[in-house]
Design a protein around this motif. Structure first.
Motif, PDB file in Angstrom:
ATOM      1  N   ARG A   1      50.167  53.271  44.071  1.00  0.00           N
ATOM      2  CA  ARG A   1      51.497  52.707  43.809  1.00  0.00           C
ATOM      3  C   ARG A   1      51.514  51.200  44.041  1.00  0.00           C
ATOM      4  O   ARG A   1      52.213  50.456  43.367  1.00  0.00           O
ATOM      5  CB  ARG A   1      52.551  53.405  44.661  1.00  0.00           C
ATOM      6  CG  ARG A   1      52.858  54.834  44.217  1.00  0.00           C
ATOM      7  CD  ARG A   1      54.195  55.311  44.768  1.00  0.00           C
ATOM      8  NE  ARG A   1      54.261  55.126  46.209  1.00  0.00           N
ATOM      9  CZ  ARG A   1      53.781  56.000  47.098  1.00  0.00           C
ATOM     10  NH1 ARG A   1      53.210  57.132  46.672  1.00  0.00           N
ATOM     11  NH2 ARG A   1      53.875  55.763  48.394  1.00  0.00           N
ATOM     12  N   ARG A   2      50.725  50.751  45.019  1.00  0.00           N
ATOM     13  CA  ARG A   2      50.620  49.310  45.267  1.00  0.00           C
ATOM     14  C   ARG A   2      50.017  48.615  44.039  1.00  0.00           C
ATOM     15  O   ARG A   2      50.493  47.572  43.600  1.00  0.00           O
ATOM     16  CB  ARG A   2      49.747  49.085  46.501  1.00  0.00           C
ATOM     17  CG  ARG A   2      49.993  47.771  47.229  1.00  0.00           C
ATOM     18  CD  ARG A   2      49.148  47.717  48.492  1.00  0.00           C
ATOM     19  NE  ARG A   2      49.371  48.856  49.362  1.00  0.00           N
ATOM     20  CZ  ARG A   2      48.519  49.281  50.281  1.00  0.00           C
ATOM     21  NH1 ARG A   2      47.360  48.667  50.450  1.00  0.00           N
ATOM     22  NH2 ARG A   2      48.811  50.314  51.029  1.00  0.00           N
ATOM     23  N   ALA A   3      48.959  49.212  43.507  1.00  0.00           N
ATOM     24  CA  ALA A   3      48.331  48.650  42.304  1.00  0.00           C
ATOM     25  C   ALA A   3      49.301  48.697  41.124  1.00  0.00           C
ATOM     26  O   ALA A   3      49.419  47.743  40.348  1.00  0.00           O
ATOM     27  CB  ALA A   3      47.057  49.420  41.976  1.00  0.00           C
TER      28      ALA A   3
ATOM     29  N   ARG B   1      43.926  37.029  29.617  1.00  0.00           N
ATOM     30  CA  ARG B   1      44.178  36.442  30.935  1.00  0.00           C
ATOM     31  C   ARG B   1      44.004  37.525  31.987  1.00  0.00           C
ATOM     32  O   ARG B   1      44.447  38.663  31.805  1.00  0.00           O
ATOM     33  CB  ARG B   1      45.597  35.883  30.988  1.00  0.00           C
ATOM     34  CG  ARG B   1      45.894  35.120  32.273  1.00  0.00           C
ATOM     35  CD  ARG B   1      47.247  34.415  32.220  1.00  0.00           C
ATOM     36  NE  ARG B   1      48.362  35.305  32.469  1.00  0.00           N
ATOM     37  CZ  ARG B   1      49.237  35.682  31.549  1.00  0.00           C
ATOM     38  NH1 ARG B   1      49.114  35.268  30.296  1.00  0.00           N
ATOM     39  NH2 ARG B   1      50.248  36.477  31.861  1.00  0.00           N
ATOM     40  N   VAL B   2      43.338  37.209  33.081  1.00  0.00           N
ATOM     41  CA  VAL B   2      43.088  38.193  34.138  1.00  0.00           C
ATOM     42  C   VAL B   2      43.900  37.831  35.370  1.00  0.00           C
ATOM     43  O   VAL B   2      43.815  36.713  35.878  1.00  0.00           O
ATOM     44  CB  VAL B   2      41.589  38.262  34.493  1.00  0.00           C
ATOM     45  CG1 VAL B   2      41.359  39.264  35.623  1.00  0.00           C
ATOM     46  CG2 VAL B   2      40.760  38.644  33.271  1.00  0.00           C
ATOM     47  N   GLU B   3      44.697  38.781  35.821  1.00  0.00           N
ATOM     48  CA  GLU B   3      45.481  38.607  37.040  1.00  0.00           C
ATOM     49  C   GLU B   3      44.949  39.565  38.111  1.00  0.00           C
ATOM     50  O   GLU B   3      44.719  40.746  37.832  1.00  0.00           O
ATOM     51  CB  GLU B   3      46.958  38.910  36.791  1.00  0.00           C
ATOM     52  CG  GLU B   3      47.639  37.980  35.802  1.00  0.00           C
ATOM     53  CD  GLU B   3      47.923  36.600  36.375  1.00  0.00           C
ATOM     54  OE1 GLU B   3      47.668  36.399  37.587  1.00  0.00           O
ATOM     55  OE2 GLU B   3      48.404  35.734  35.620  1.00  0.00           O
ATOM     56  N   VAL B   4      44.723  39.048  39.313  1.00  0.00           N
ATOM     57  CA  VAL B   4      44.209  39.862  40.415  1.00  0.00           C
ATOM     58  C   VAL B   4      45.349  40.156  41.380  1.00  0.00           C
ATOM     59  O   VAL B   4      45.977  39.239  41.927  1.00  0.00           O
ATOM     60  CB  VAL B   4      43.063  39.138  41.151  1.00  0.00           C
ATOM     61  CG1 VAL B   4      42.520  40.019  42.280  1.00  0.00           C
ATOM     62  CG2 VAL B   4      41.937  38.781  40.177  1.00  0.00           C
ATOM     63  N   VAL B   5      45.627  41.428  41.586  1.00  0.00           N
ATOM     64  CA  VAL B   5      46.718  41.874  42.454  1.00  0.00           C
ATOM     65  C   VAL B   5      46.162  42.174  43.841  1.00  0.00           C
ATOM     66  O   VAL B   5      45.152  42.876  43.977  1.00  0.00           O
ATOM     67  CB  VAL B   5      47.389  43.130  41.865  1.00  0.00           C
ATOM     68  CG1 VAL B   5      48.404  43.706  42.849  1.00  0.00           C
ATOM     69  CG2 VAL B   5      48.057  42.802  40.544  1.00  0.00           C
ATOM     70  N   ASP B   6      46.818  41.670  44.862  1.00  0.00           N
ATOM     71  CA  ASP B   6      46.411  41.921  46.242  1.00  0.00           C
ATOM     72  C   ASP B   6      46.869  43.320  46.653  1.00  0.00           C
ATOM     73  O   ASP B   6      48.065  43.602  46.713  1.00  0.00           O
ATOM     74  CB  ASP B   6      47.032  40.865  47.165  1.00  0.00           C
ATOM     75  CG  ASP B   6      46.603  41.039  48.614  1.00  0.00           C
ATOM     76  OD1 ASP B   6      45.746  41.907  48.893  1.00  0.00           O
ATOM     77  OD2 ASP B   6      47.132  40.307  49.471  1.00  0.00           O
ATOM     78  N   ILE B   7      45.898  44.190  46.928  1.00  0.00           N
ATOM     79  CA  ILE B   7      46.235  45.530  47.406  1.00  0.00           C
ATOM     80  C   ILE B   7      45.679  45.763  48.811  1.00  0.00           C
ATOM     81  O   ILE B   7      45.588  46.901  49.272  1.00  0.00           O
ATOM     82  CB  ILE B   7      45.717  46.628  46.445  1.00  0.00           C
ATOM     83  CG1 ILE B   7      44.204  46.540  46.285  1.00  0.00           C
ATOM     84  CG2 ILE B   7      46.417  46.541  45.101  1.00  0.00           C
ATOM     85  CD1 ILE B   7      43.590  47.735  45.555  1.00  0.00           C
ATOM     86  N   GLY B   8      45.294  44.654  49.490  1.00  0.00           N
ATOM     87  CA  GLY B   8      44.739  44.779  50.829  1.00  0.00           C
ATOM     88  C   GLY B   8      43.243  44.969  50.851  1.00  0.00           C
ATOM     89  O   GLY B   8      42.672  45.341  51.887  1.00  0.00           O
ATOM     90  N   LEU B   9      42.595  44.713  49.737  1.00  0.00           N
ATOM     91  CA  LEU B   9      41.151  44.898  49.614  1.00  0.00           C
ATOM     92  C   LEU B   9      40.430  43.653  50.115  1.00  0.00           C
ATOM     93  O   LEU B   9      40.732  42.544  49.701  1.00  0.00           O
ATOM     94  CB  LEU B   9      40.799  45.137  48.144  1.00  0.00           C
ATOM     95  CG  LEU B   9      39.406  45.664  47.805  1.00  0.00           C
ATOM     96  CD1 LEU B   9      39.280  47.106  48.260  1.00  0.00           C
ATOM     97  CD2 LEU B   9      39.184  45.580  46.297  1.00  0.00           C
ATOM     98  N   GLY B  10      39.463  43.829  50.997  1.00  0.00           N
ATOM     99  CA  GLY B  10      38.672  42.703  51.465  1.00  0.00           C
ATOM    100  C   GLY B  10      37.631  42.295  50.431  1.00  0.00           C
ATOM    101  O   GLY B  10      37.185  43.116  49.629  1.00  0.00           O
TER     102      GLY B  10
END
Length: 499
Positions: free
Chosen positions: A32-34, A203-212
Motif C-alpha cells: 500500500r505504501r508503494a 521519466r523515472v520516479e523513485v518512491v521512498d518505502i523505507g528501503l535502505g
C-alpha cells in the motif's frame, strides 16, 4: 552519482520490510505504501496532461504478481480522488485478491480485455501497467499485449509500476512487444533496467518505502549526475601552463579521410587548455582548422605526450598497425577508436604490447568485430565479459560502447549514460568523442580512478553538446553534423560546470 541495483540485491533489501509487515498482521502494508506513490505520480501526470484529476479515467492493466497488487491499490486511491477507474485482469484467477477487493470497495470496475479493445470505445486518460515486475522475463503476452498495443496506438500515456512490462530487470533487454512508459514509478532504489533501458522507461520516479540503499556490488550500475561531470572538468589554475594541463597526441586521418584528423584534433583542443600534437597525413588540414596544433611527421618524432588517441580515419593498413604498436609501447594511456579497433580485431596480439591503460571506444558494429559476435540483447553482460576477458589477459582495458545508452566498463564498474536523444548518431561524431576523451586522459581527469571516469565525463559533455547543437534553432530539434556538435562543446562544458 545515481546507482542502480540487480534484482537479487533489491529483493534482499525488501525482505526485512516485508517480514515486518507480515509480523504486524498487515502483509500488504509495504504494497500500500508503494501504491500510494504510484497513485500520487499518476495523479500528477493526469493533472499535467488534462489539467485535473476529478472525473478523469484511468485503466489498470493488472498481472498476477505484486506489481498487479500495487496497481490495484493505486487504483483504489485514485478512485477515492474522483477518478473513474477500470481494471483488466490478465489472469483473473491469480490477481491479488485483497487488491481486487480494495478496488471494488472504492467503486472501481473490473472489465475484460475485449471491452477495452472494442471499436468506438473511448480510451482512458492514463493507463497503469501492472502486468509484471522484477521477476518478469520475455515479451508481453496476451491479453495484455493487445490492450497495451491499442493504448500505444491511441497515444495514451502509460505509468509503469516498477518497470515497463516486456523489459528484463537486470539486462535491460527490451522485448517485442513491450510497454513504452511515459513515467515509471519504482520503489526505494533504481533497478538496472532503469538505466540500461531508459528510453522505454520514460521519466523515472523513485518512491521512498523505507528501503535502505543496498551496498554496491559487482552488479551495481553507476550513472553520473551533471554536477559531478562539471566538477571533474579540468580548469587551469594560477600555476598551470600548457604542459602541466596535459599534452595529448593524435594519430588520425589520412589522404582519404582528412576530416577525421580535423575533428579529432579540434575536439582535443576544445576539451582542455593543454596542448595537442598531431601525427598523420592530414597535417595541412589540421593546421588550417586549428593553427595551435603542433604537427609531427611520425609517431617516433611526436615528442612527449601524457596520452594518445589513435585511429579515426587513419586506415587499416600496415602503417596503422605499426603505429598502434609503437604508441602502445610508449606506456601512456591510449584511446583506440575507429580504424584502430578494426586493426585490433584483425591483430588481437597488438593489445599485449600495451603497458598502460587502454580505452576502446567501439560502436555496435566495431564491437561485433572485436568480439567475433555478441549478444545484443544483453549489452551490459556482453560488455562485461569482453572487458573482463581482456583484464584476465593482463591488459588494462576499459571499453566505451556507444549507443543511445552509452556504456563504459572497466571490468569492475559499469557506468551508463543516456543523454536523452540520438542526435549524436552522425558521421564524425565518434572522432569528436575520441579527441575529447584523449585530452581528458592527458589532463589527469579522474586521477586516482580508472580510465572509465574520464571516458564517462567525455561522453557526458559529448551528449550535451549534441543536444545543444540539435536544438540551436528551436525546441523540436533538427539533424546535426559532427562540426555542429564540435562547435557546441564549449557551451556544453560551461553548462555542466555550472550545474
Amino acid at each position: 552519482m545515481r546507482r542502480a541495483h540487480p534484482v537479487d540485491a533489491v529483493r534482499e533489501a525488501e525482505r526485512p520490510l516485508i517480514a515486518a509487515a507480515e509480523a504486524s498482521g498487515d502483509p500488504d502494508a509495504v504494497m500500500r505504501r508503494a501504491a500510494a506513490g504510484v497513485a500520487h505520480h499518476t495523479a500528477a501526470l493526469l493533472r499535467e496532461i488534462t489539467g485535473g484529476i476529478y472525473g478523469r479515467s484511468v485503466l489498470l492493466v493488472v498481472g498476477s504478481g505484486d506489481n498487479g497488487g500495487d496497481a490495484l491499490y493505486a487504483g483504489a486511491a485514485l478512485r477515492a480522488r474522483g477518478c473513474r477507474v477500470e481494471a483488466v485482469l490478465t489472469n483473473p484467477d491469480r490477481a491479488h485478491p485483497r487488491g481486487v477487493a480494495a478496488l471494488r470497495r472504492a467503486g472501481g470496475r473490473i472489465v475484460s480485455a475485449g471491452e477495452v479493445c472494442a471499436t468506438g470505445r473511448r480510451g482512458p486518460d492514463v493507463a497503469v501497467d501492472g502486468v509484471v515486475g522484477l521477476a518478469g522475463t520475455g515479451p508481453l503476452r496476451e491479453p495484455a499485449a493487445e490492450v497495451l498495443a491499442r493504448l500505444h496506438t491511441a497515444g495514451t500515456p502509460v505509468v509503469a509500476v516498477d518497470l515497463p512490462s516486456g523489459v528484463d530487470a537486470d539486462t535491460g533487454t527490451v522485448h517485442e512487444p513491450h510497454v513504452r512508459a511515459t513515467l515509471t514509478v519504482t520503489f526505494g532504489v533504481l533497478r538496472r533496467a532503469h538505466l540500461f533501458a531508459s528510453p522505454v522507461c520514460g521519466r523515472v520516479e523513485v518512491v521512498d518505502i523505507g528501503l535502505g540503499e543496498p551496498a554496491a556490488g559487482p552488479g551495481t550500475v553507476a550513472c553520473p549526475v551533471p554536477g559531478e561531470v562539471g566538477r571533474s572538468w579540468p580548469v587551469p589554475g594560477p600555476a598551470d601552463d600548457k604542459y602541466t594541463q596535459g599534452v595529448v597526441a593524435v594519430r588520425a586521418g589520412s589522404d582519404r579521410y582528412p576530416g577525421a584528423a580535423v575533428l579529432c584534433a579540434s575536439a582535443a583542443v576544445a576539451a582542455t587548455s593543454g596542448m595537442v600534437r598531431y601525427v598523420g597525413s592530414g597535417a595541412e588540414a589540421v593546421v588550417a582548422a586549428r593553427p595551435e596544433v603542433v604537427c609531427h611527421p611520425t609517431v617516433a618524432e611526436a615528442g612527449t605526450a601524457q596520452a594518445w588517441v589513435v585511429g579515426p580515419g587513419g586506415g587499416t593498413g600496415t602503417a596503422m598497425v605499426s603505429d598502434i604498436d609503437a604508441v602502445l609501447a610508449k606506456g601512456r594511456p591510449t584511446v583506440l577508436d575507429a580504424d584502430a579497433l578494426t586493426c585490433v580485431a584483425a591483430h588481437p596480439v597488438l593489445l599485449r604490447g600495451a603497458t598502460a591503460s587502454v580505452l576502446l571506444t567501439p560502436h555496435a558494429g566495431e564491437f561485433d568485430r572485436l568480439t567475433g559476435g555478441w549478444d545484443r540483447a544483453d549489452r551490459p553482460g556482453a560488455l562485461r565479459r569482453f572487458t573482463a576477458g581482456l583484464r584476465d589477459r593482463g591488459i588494462e582495458a576499459t571499453v566505451l560502447l556507444k549507443g543511445r545508452v552509452t556504456l563504459v566498463d572497466d571490468g569492475e564498474t559499469t557506468y551508463t549514460l543516456d543523454v536523452g536523444s540520438s542526435w549524436a548518431a552522425t558521421a564524425g561524431s565518434g572522432d569528436v568523442l575520441a579527441g575529447m576523451a584523449g585530452a581528458l586522459l592527458a589532463s589527469g581527469t579522474g586521477a586516482g580512478r580508472s580510465v572509465a571516469w574520464p571516458a564517462v565525463v567525455a561522453a557526458s559533455v559529448h551528449g550535451e553538446a549534441a543536444r545543444r547543437a540539435a536544438h540551436r534553432h528551436g525546441a523540436a530539434g533538427a539533424p546535426i553534423g559532427a562540426s555542429d556538435l564540435l562547435a557546441a562543446v564549449p557551451g556544453a562544458i560551461s553548462a555542466l560546470r555550472g550545474a
